[in-house]
Motif scaffolding. Structure first.
Motif: not given
Length: 263
Positions: A23-32
């Motif tokens: 519940p405390w994680a809002h966004t995850l994405w790939e960079g680089g």
């Protein structure tokens, strides 16, 4: 031992699963390289997450617990804080895996003012985004960029007028190491940045990264030839050619109506 199937996509899926239902994680994405469509066999897993401010340690703990089930961590590098970008970042290597199969994991506080969600960092593959971070990416201030580029062009031009002769001076002294140093740090550095201002103004200060994909093929080949000095005797001719190219580029860029919107 890690599974022989361990690869970049497996690492990404592992982190995704570890964070998606928190519940405390809002966004995850790939960079680089993934943000620019440039992943290949040697690309690492570059992931960035946004979490509630007081759950940064929990994000690392959840991911490290999940990793332990699929790939024993051989080594871990914790970036000293405050890091240059203001976030928390760790790198992981895995037992029995090739050295390029790294996990680069950056965790950002929800309150952080800048989260790399702008055009500068490409178009990242988003794994989940409950915060709507990429539904409203930060716009690039083109007027401010124009000012920065004009100022930087003036600085580079002035610097070359004062210091562009340093390689020649050191050659006259017989100091070949110094001559090569100044050729690389004064002349080539300016050449790379001016070429980036022309072809990739948003990332004008990214140095030598991605130049083969950023520059036209002919410019990339010419720059590569000038960068590789096989013998000290080649430094003068390389330097003369690079300085002439810089003079031409500076004039071309100064005459352009816009540097921030070149096309």
């Amino acid at each position: 031992m890690p599974s022989p199937a361990l690869d970049r996509l497996t690492l990404i899926a592992c982190v995704h699963t570890a964070l998606e239902n928190q519940p405390w994680a809002h966004t995850l994405w790939e960079g680089g390289s993934a943000s620019f469509g440039r992943t290949d066999t040697w690309s690492d897993a570059d992931l960035q997450a946004v979490v509630d401010d007081d759950h940064v340690p929990d994000a690392f703990a959840a991911v490290e617990s999940a990793l332990a089930k699929i790939a024993p961590v051989d080594d871990r590098l914790i970036v000293p804080e405050p890091a240059w970008h203001g976030h928390s970042q760790r790198f992981y290597r895995f037992t029995g895996s090739p050295p390029w199969l790294l996990l680069d994991f950056c965790v950002m506080k929800l309150s952080a003012p800048y989260k790399f969600n702008d055009e500068l960092h490409g178009r990242p593959p988003v794994l989940f985004d409950r915060a709507g971070l990429f539904a409203r990416p930060r716009p690039v201030d083109r007027l401010a960029l124009e000012t920065r580029l004009r100022d930087r062009l003036a600085q580079l031009t002035a610097r070359l007028k004062f210091f562009g002769h340093f390689p020649d001076k050191e050659l006259r002294r017989g100091h070949l190491i110094d001559a090569l140093h100044w050729y690389q740090s004064i002349v080539l550095t300016a050449l790379v940045e001016m070429l980036r201002i022309k072809h990739d103004p948003l990332r004008h200060n990214w140095g030598n990264r991605y130049l083969h994909q950023t520059l036209p093929a002919a410019d990339a080949a010419r720059l590569q030839r000038l960068m590789f000095v096989a013998d000290p005797a080649a430094i003068p001719s390389h330097c003369r050619e690079a300085l002439a190219w810089l003079e031409s580029l500076a004039a071309e860029l100064a005459a352009m109506p816009s540097l921030a919107n070149p096309h």
